[in-house]
Structures are given as structure tokens and as C-alpha cells.
Design an enzyme around this catalytic site. Structure first.
Site, PDB file in Angstrom:
ATOM      1  N   LYS A 171      52.167  47.400  44.807  1.00  8.91           N
ATOM      2  CA  LYS A 171      52.135  46.326  45.802  1.00  8.91           C
ATOM      3  C   LYS A 171      51.824  45.020  45.084  1.00  8.91           C
ATOM      4  O   LYS A 171      50.698  44.782  44.652  1.00  8.91           O
ATOM      5  CB  LYS A 171      51.054  46.578  46.859  1.00  8.91           C
ATOM      6  CG  LYS A 171      51.195  45.597  48.012  1.00  8.91           C
ATOM      7  CD  LYS A 171      49.889  45.248  48.681  1.00  8.91           C
ATOM      8  CE  LYS A 171      49.199  44.028  48.152  1.00  8.91           C
ATOM      9  NZ  LYS A 171      49.872  42.743  48.322  1.00  8.91           N
ATOM     10  N   GLU A 246      39.887  46.142  37.896  1.00  5.05           N
ATOM     11  CA  GLU A 246      39.776  44.994  36.989  1.00  5.05           C
ATOM     12  C   GLU A 246      39.454  43.806  37.871  1.00  5.05           C
ATOM     13  O   GLU A 246      40.302  43.367  38.650  1.00  5.05           O
ATOM     14  CB  GLU A 246      41.095  44.745  36.238  1.00  5.05           C
ATOM     15  CG  GLU A 246      41.540  45.855  35.318  1.00  5.05           C
ATOM     16  CD  GLU A 246      40.692  46.014  34.070  1.00  5.05           C
ATOM     17  OE1 GLU A 246      39.754  45.214  33.855  1.00  5.05           O
ATOM     18  OE2 GLU A 246      40.957  46.961  33.319  1.00  5.05           O
ATOM     19  N   CYS A 280      41.227  36.067  34.558  1.00 11.01           N
ATOM     20  CA  CYS A 280      39.916  36.714  34.664  1.00 11.01           C
ATOM     21  C   CYS A 280      39.177  36.666  33.322  1.00 11.01           C
ATOM     22  O   CYS A 280      37.965  36.804  33.295  1.00 11.01           O
ATOM     23  CB  CYS A 280      40.066  38.138  35.165  1.00 11.01           C
ATOM     24  SG  CYS A 280      41.343  39.055  34.329  1.00 11.01           S
ATOM     25  N   GLU A 373      32.924  32.451  39.618  1.00  7.48           N
ATOM     26  CA  GLU A 373      34.256  32.402  39.009  1.00  7.48           C
ATOM     27  C   GLU A 373      35.072  31.346  39.755  1.00  7.48           C
ATOM     28  O   GLU A 373      35.279  31.450  40.962  1.00  7.48           O
ATOM     29  CB  GLU A 373      34.943  33.766  39.133  1.00  7.48           C
ATOM     30  CG  GLU A 373      36.313  33.762  38.492  1.00  7.48           C
ATOM     31  CD  GLU A 373      36.991  35.134  38.490  1.00  7.48           C
ATOM     32  OE1 GLU A 373      36.968  35.810  39.524  1.00  7.48           O
ATOM     33  OE2 GLU A 373      37.537  35.504  37.439  1.00  7.48           O
TER      34      GLU A 373
HETATM   35  P1  TAP Z   1      42.427  39.423  46.122  1.00  7.77           P
HETATM   36  O1  TAP Z   1      42.311  39.050  47.554  1.00  7.77           O
HETATM   37  O2  TAP Z   1      41.404  40.280  45.519  1.00  7.77           O
HETATM   38  O3  TAP Z   1      43.900  40.053  45.967  1.00  7.77           O
HETATM   39  C1  TAP Z   1      44.322  40.877  44.909  1.00  7.77           C
HETATM   40  C2  TAP Z   1      45.312  41.903  45.440  1.00  7.77           C
HETATM   41  O4  TAP Z   1      44.673  42.737  46.418  1.00  7.77           O
HETATM   42  C3  TAP Z   1      46.522  41.297  46.166  1.00  7.77           C
HETATM   43  O5  TAP Z   1      47.657  42.096  45.954  1.00  7.77           O
HETATM   44  C4  TAP Z   1      46.088  41.368  47.622  1.00  7.77           C
HETATM   45  O6  TAP Z   1      47.134  41.323  48.544  1.00  7.77           O
HETATM   46  C5  TAP Z   1      45.392  42.712  47.642  1.00  7.77           C
HETATM   47  N1  TAP Z   1      44.467  42.891  48.755  1.00  7.77           N
HETATM   48  C6  TAP Z   1      43.794  41.946  49.459  1.00  7.77           C
HETATM   49  N2  TAP Z   1      43.057  42.518  50.428  1.00  7.77           N
HETATM   50  C7  TAP Z   1      43.248  43.855  50.346  1.00  7.77           C
HETATM   51  C8  TAP Z   1      42.759  44.980  51.059  1.00  7.77           C
HETATM   52  N3  TAP Z   1      41.894  44.852  52.064  1.00  7.77           N
HETATM   53  N4  TAP Z   1      43.173  46.215  50.701  1.00  7.77           N
HETATM   54  C9  TAP Z   1      44.030  46.378  49.671  1.00  7.77           C
HETATM   55  N5  TAP Z   1      44.544  45.353  48.966  1.00  7.77           N
HETATM   56  C10 TAP Z   1      44.142  44.106  49.281  1.00  7.77           C
HETATM   57  O7  TAP Z   1      42.510  38.146  45.238  1.00  7.77           O
HETATM   58  P2  TAP Z   1      43.085  36.741  45.670  1.00  7.77           P
HETATM   59  O8  TAP Z   1      42.845  36.371  47.078  1.00  7.77           O
HETATM   60  O9  TAP Z   1      44.477  36.743  45.233  1.00  7.77           O
HETATM   61  O10 TAP Z   1      42.187  35.794  44.774  1.00  7.77           O
HETATM   62  C11 TAP Z   1      40.844  35.495  45.163  1.00  7.77           C
HETATM   63  C12 TAP Z   1      39.964  35.385  43.956  1.00  7.77           C
HETATM   64  O11 TAP Z   1      39.965  36.636  43.274  1.00  7.77           O
HETATM   65  C13 TAP Z   1      40.439  34.400  42.907  1.00  7.77           C
HETATM   66  O12 TAP Z   1      40.067  33.110  43.196  1.00  7.77           O
HETATM   67  C14 TAP Z   1      39.772  34.964  41.682  1.00  7.77           C
HETATM   68  O13 TAP Z   1      38.441  34.565  41.631  1.00  7.77           O
HETATM   69  C15 TAP Z   1      39.845  36.443  41.897  1.00  7.77           C
HETATM   70  N6  TAP Z   1      41.007  37.058  41.219  1.00  7.77           N
HETATM   71  C16 TAP Z   1      40.750  37.734  40.107  1.00  7.77           C
HETATM   72  C17 TAP Z   1      41.801  38.309  39.426  1.00  7.77           C
HETATM   73  C18 TAP Z   1      41.535  39.073  38.197  1.00  7.77           C
HETATM   74  S1  TAP Z   1      42.701  39.294  37.129  1.00  7.77           S
HETATM   75  N7  TAP Z   1      40.390  39.626  37.976  1.00  7.77           N
HETATM   76  C19 TAP Z   1      43.108  38.196  39.881  1.00  7.77           C
HETATM   77  C20 TAP Z   1      43.337  37.509  41.072  1.00  7.77           C
HETATM   78  C21 TAP Z   1      42.255  36.951  41.726  1.00  7.77           C
HETATM   79  P3  TAP Z   1      47.613  39.911  49.188  1.00  7.77           P
HETATM   80  O14 TAP Z   1      48.385  39.261  48.126  1.00  7.77           O
HETATM   81  O15 TAP Z   1      48.434  40.278  50.334  1.00  7.77           O
HETATM   82  O16 TAP Z   1      46.364  39.175  49.552  1.00  7.77           O
END
Ligand code: TAP
Length: 471
Positions: A171, A246, A280, A373
Site C-alpha cells: 500500500k 521503521e 527519517c 521530528e
Molecule cells: P503516516 O501517517 O505514519 O503514514 C505512513 C503510511 O501509513 C502511509 O501509507 C499511510 O497511508 C499509512 N497509514 C496511515 N494511517 C494508517 C492506519 N491507521 N493503518 C494503516 N496504515 C496507515 O505518516 P505521514 O502522515 O505520511 O507523515 C507524518 C509524519 O510521520 C511525518 O511528518 C514524519 O514525521 C513521519 N514520517 C516518517 C517516515 C519515516 S521514513 N520514518 C516516513 C513518513 C513520515 P496514507 O498515505 O493514506 O495516510
């Protein structure tokens, strides 16, 4: 509100109504394309297809499984420029970085293509028979991928999971599905059997949640925020489902007075502003030994101002836009009116979710810019007085993903590397991810390791079989 019988009967159809998500180019704010979003019932159907396909995939001979993964890698290699262009348009990554990311998918596939023939068990001496172990595939693996590195992070789970004989449902993040969708098509073109790899765009709360909740999905690999990671871990616990996480980071870049200060300052911006800080592993807290702080700041300023921020499609661009308007607002909240901005890099005017490289100093160690972060191009600089304080500051965070140590003293490099509670460190360098070395976090940065020679362990179960030799 209670729903009547008629409403309940209509629900399955309503749930199936295809939703579309419009992908936006973050550099222009223009729509790129609309992508159909999978519903809960469609996710269930994909899981059923994956479970059936996995039964045959696990029986494909190791040599053929390896050959198919090498063909998949070759297909990716033949489409590097196309994949890079999609990532430029859909995620705003600079084209040079995007090509590297597509190349990483090829390389990770090639690396794990060598694994099927090497899934070697043990023969353990026992009385009265023969005892052997097998590395069995888990079944269906769900990959939940974030928006910051859509291609590499997809490949880190996908390649070893497939090599071990699992079926994969990936996904992608809602905002950045385009390269994953194309990689799914390339897998089929390479000859991978249908449904062994399915890419299922959709909402995290729908598709991702279903992968977590469905008992036929035996493992989740999640990369994203610590907050969602915690929910996923709790969801997986209900089925004792295997999980690799991660999560976030707030890594330190520690610069000692005995380091090559010129090189430390020249490279520090790239250790945090790469991918506009949406990384990250970003070394977003620079810790500098007090005696060289002024010299370090003098050298850091031109390095930050020299970062080429602009059109991600242009060769030579080093930093593109942030992923979305909402994310830019979030990043900006760490630099309120009156924030101690030491200096700024550049950012284009006009459309696009631009944010300039920003250096904050001095910042109190309880300021949220120091503790949280940010996931954007904002870095703090903090002085320290000695080695013990440097280690204590580096460890003063719930995270532990990466970090750098700059020193000319080998003994100190080793002492500090052993003292910092983090999964990936580099000394006199900022490298952190090589596909043939393990990657993952301490503390709230995650659980388990990806990449490297042992990644197959995370996608297999050990089965022990005793065969009696007595009549
Ligand atoms: P998340 O909300 O954690 O999203 C990451 C993945 O999880 C996306 O594919 C998201 O789908 C999915 N997801 C969200 N809610 C879920 C649930 N309840 N059950 C299963 N999957 C779910 O991250 P974000 O909103 O993109 O970013 C928010 C913050 O997270 C960033 O500002 C950053 O601090 C952190 N982040 C960290 C990393 C790494 S590499 N560590 C990467 C991205 C973000 P959708 O796309 O549909 O929301």
C-alpha cells in the site's frame, strides 16, 4: 445513529464506490493524475488472491524464483528514467535523486535475487535420527509505505519478502502512489506470476488498516510516523502478527573540535536537507564542541546558502519542495515569529510547497524544534563541552535511528559510536543506507532491521523437523 435494514443492505455497494485521489505535483501545485482508491472489500479480495498465489509461488524452484527476481530488476533498470520522471512529478524529488532511488529498487531486487538458493537451514546433531531446519515463508506480507521515499522503502520490504516465497500486497502512501503502481506493472512484465505482488493504492485508514486487521496477512512492514506505528503494532498484537517498524528520528550530527571542520561544515547541510529534510535519517540536531562553534557556523553559512533549491526536473537541483501545503504549514510551525534563525538558504517564489533550508541557533534543548521530528529543512545547532555531554545530548530523545560523528581520534570515534543509542551511525561521513548492510532503529525509531544479509529472517519462520532413523 442506528442504520435501518435498507441502509445496511446498501452498504457493501456504497463501500465499493470507487474513490479517486488526485496526485498533486508539489513543485507546481498542478494535478498530475487521479488514482482509484481500493475499498475495504477490494482489499479483502486482494488478500484472498495473494493467499492463493502464494501457495504456488512458494513452490517455484529456488533457481526460478531467483531468475524471475533478476528479470524484475532488469525491467526496473530499463525504466529508470521513466520511474524517476514519475517521482519528480508525483513527489517533487530532484531528478538526480529520483534516478538513484529507482536504481536502488533494481539493486535491492538483484541483491535478494541471490537469496532463494541460499535459504539454507541447519542440520543439528541429535540421537536416534536426523534433525533439520527449514526457512519457511510466512504467507501474505503487507507493506505500508510512506510518501518520503516511495521507491526505496517499497523495495526494502518487497524484494526479501518475495525472495523468501511470500506474496506481497504493497500500500503506497496516498500522496505518492505513482512509482509503486508502475513497479507493480514491471513485475508482471518480468514474468512474476499474477497476484504474487499487488500494489493497492488507498487510504491508510482503509487499505492499511485492513492489512493489519486481516488474519490472512501474516506480517506487516510499516514505515512512517511513530504514532501510526504504535497503532499498527497494537493491531498486529491481536493476531500475534509479525511486524517490522521503521519510524521517526531526531538524529545528531556530532562535531568534535579535532575533526576536519571544513568537511564537517560543508557536508552537514546534505545530512539534513536531503529530500528537503523529509528523511527519517536526517541529522537534524547538529552538536558542535563549543571551542569550534564560531568557526563551524562561519563555514556552515555558505554551505547552506549554496544549496541549489528549485525545479526538481532540472539537472543539478539539490533540493525540491515539501510534499504538501499541509506539511509545509507543519514545518513552518517550528519556526515561529522570533525564532532564533541563524541563517536561511534560498527557495523559489510562486507556486510549489517551497521552504528554505533553515538553521536555528541557539535553541533551548526543551524547544520543540530541538525535541520533535520536523521532517523538513530545519536544523538546530547546539554546543557541547565534552565527550560525555555530546553522548548525553545525542541520547536525549525517544528516537534512535541514525547519526554522525566527526572526529580525528579513532578511539573517540569508537567510544562515541558505542555510546550513542542509535541503529545506524557514520564516522566522518553521513552515509546510512546501503542495501547490503542492516538498517533500523533503537528505541521509538522502530523494531527489527531491514536490508543486509539477515533480512530474510524477518520474512521466514524457522521450522524444525526430526526424522527418526530407528526402525
Ligand atoms: P503516516 O501517517 O505514519 O503514514 C505512513 C503510511 O501509513 C502511509 O501509507 C499511510 O497511508 C499509512 N497509514 C496511515 N494511517 C494508517 C492506519 N491507521 N493503518 C494503516 N496504515 C496507515 O505518516 P505521514 O502522515 O505520511 O507523515 C507524518 C509524519 O510521520 C511525518 O511528518 C514524519 O514525521 C513521519 N514520517 C516518517 C517516515 C519515516 S521514513 N520514518 C516516513 C513518513 C513520515 P496514507 O498515505 O493514506 O495516510
Amino acid at each position: 445513529m442506528r442504520r435501518g435494514k435498507a441502509a445496511r443492505e446498501r452498504a457493501p455497494t456504497a463501500e465499493r464506490e470507487t474513490q479517486q485521489y488526485t496526485v498533486i505535483n508539489p513543485a507546481t501545485e498542478q494535478p498530475v493524475t487521479a488514482v482509484a482508491q481500493a475499498s475495504g472489500p477490494e482489499t479483502d479480495e486482494a488478500i484472498a488472491r495473494a493467499a492463493a498465489a502464494q501457495q504456488a509461488w512458494r513452490d517455484v524452484s529456488p533457481g526460478d524464483r531467483g531468475r524471475l527476481l533478476r528479470s524484475f530488476a532488469a525491467e526496473v533498470d530499463a525504466h529508470i528514467d521513466e520511474l524517476a520522471a514519475l517521482e519528480v512529478a508525483g513527489s517533487g524529488h530532484p531528478v538526480g535523486a529520483a534516478r538513484w532511488e529507482a536504481g536502488q529498487v533494481r539493486d535491492v531486487l538483484m541483491y535478494y535475487a541471490a537469496a532463494p538458493e541460499r535459504l539454507i537451514g541447519k542440520q543439528i546433531p541429535v540421537a536416534g535420527g536426523l534433525d533439520v531446519t527449514f526457512a519457511e515463508p510466512l504467507g501474505v506480507v503487507g507493506l505500508i509505505v510512506p510518501w518520503n521515499f516511495p521507491m526505496p522503502i517499497l523495495s526494502w520490504g518487497m524484494a526479501p519478502a518475495l525472495a523468501a516465497g511470500n506474496a506481497v500486497i504493497a500500500k503506497p502512501a496516498q500522496m505518492t502512489p505513482l512509482t509503486a503502481i508502475r513497479i507493480g506493472e514491471l513485475a508482471l512484465a518480468a514474468g512474476l506470476p499474477e497476484h504474487v505482488l499487488q500494489v493497492l493504492p488507498g487510504k491508510g485508514g482503509v487499505v492499511g488498516q485492513r492489512l493489519v486487521d486481516h488474519p490472512a496477512v501474516r506480517k506487516i512492514v510499516f514505515t512512517g510516523s511513530t504514532e501510526v506505528g504504535q497503532q499498527i503494532m497494537a493491531g498486529c498484537a491481536r493476531h500475534v502478527k509479525r511486524v517490522t517498524l521503521e519510524l521517526g528520528g531526531k538524529s545528531a550530527n556530532i562535531v568534535f573540535a579535532d575533526a576536519d571542520i571544513e568537511r564537517a561544515a560543508a557536508t552537514a547541510p546534505y545530512a539534513v536537507f536531503d529530500n528537503a529534510g523529509q528523511d527519517c535519517c536526517a541529522r537534524s540536531r547538529i552538536l558542535v564542541e563549543a571551542g569550534v562553534l564560531d568557526r563551524f557556523m562561519e563555514l556552515l553559512e555558505p554551505a547552506v546558502k549554496g544549496i541549489r533549491v528549485g525545479d526538481p526536473a532540472a539537472e543539478g537541483t539539490e533540493m525540491g519542495p515539501l510534499i504538501s501545503a499541509a506539511h509545509r504549514e507543519h514545518v513552518a510551525s517550528y519556526v515561529p515569529e522570533g525564532a532564533p534563525v541563524a541563517f536561511l538558504g534560498s527557495a523559489p517564489e510562486g507556486p510549489g510547497f517551497w521552504y528554505p533550508p533553515t538553521v536555528l541557533a541557539p535553541v533551548a534543548t526543551d524547544d520543540r524544534a530541538y525535541t520533535e521530528e520536523i521532517f523538513g529543512p530545519v536544523v538546530t545547532v547546539t554546543p557541547f563541552s565534552d565527550e560525555a555531554e555530546a553522548i548525553a545530548l545525542a541520547n536525549d530523545t525517544p528516537y534512535g535511528l541514525s547519526g554522525s560523528i566527526w572526529t580525528g581520534n579513532v578511539g573517540r570515534a569508537i567510544r562515541v559510536a558505542r555510546g550513542v543509542e542509535t541503529g545506524n551511525l557514520s564516522v566522518n561521513s553521513h552515509s546510512s543506507v546501503r542495501y547490503w548492510t542492516p538498517f533500523g532503529g533503537f528505541k521509538q525509531s522502530g523494531l527489527g532491521r531491514e536490508l543486509g544479509p539477515d533480512a530474510l529472517d524477518a520474512f521466514t519462520e524457522t521450522k524444525n523437523v526430526f526424522i527418526a532413523t530407528q526402525e
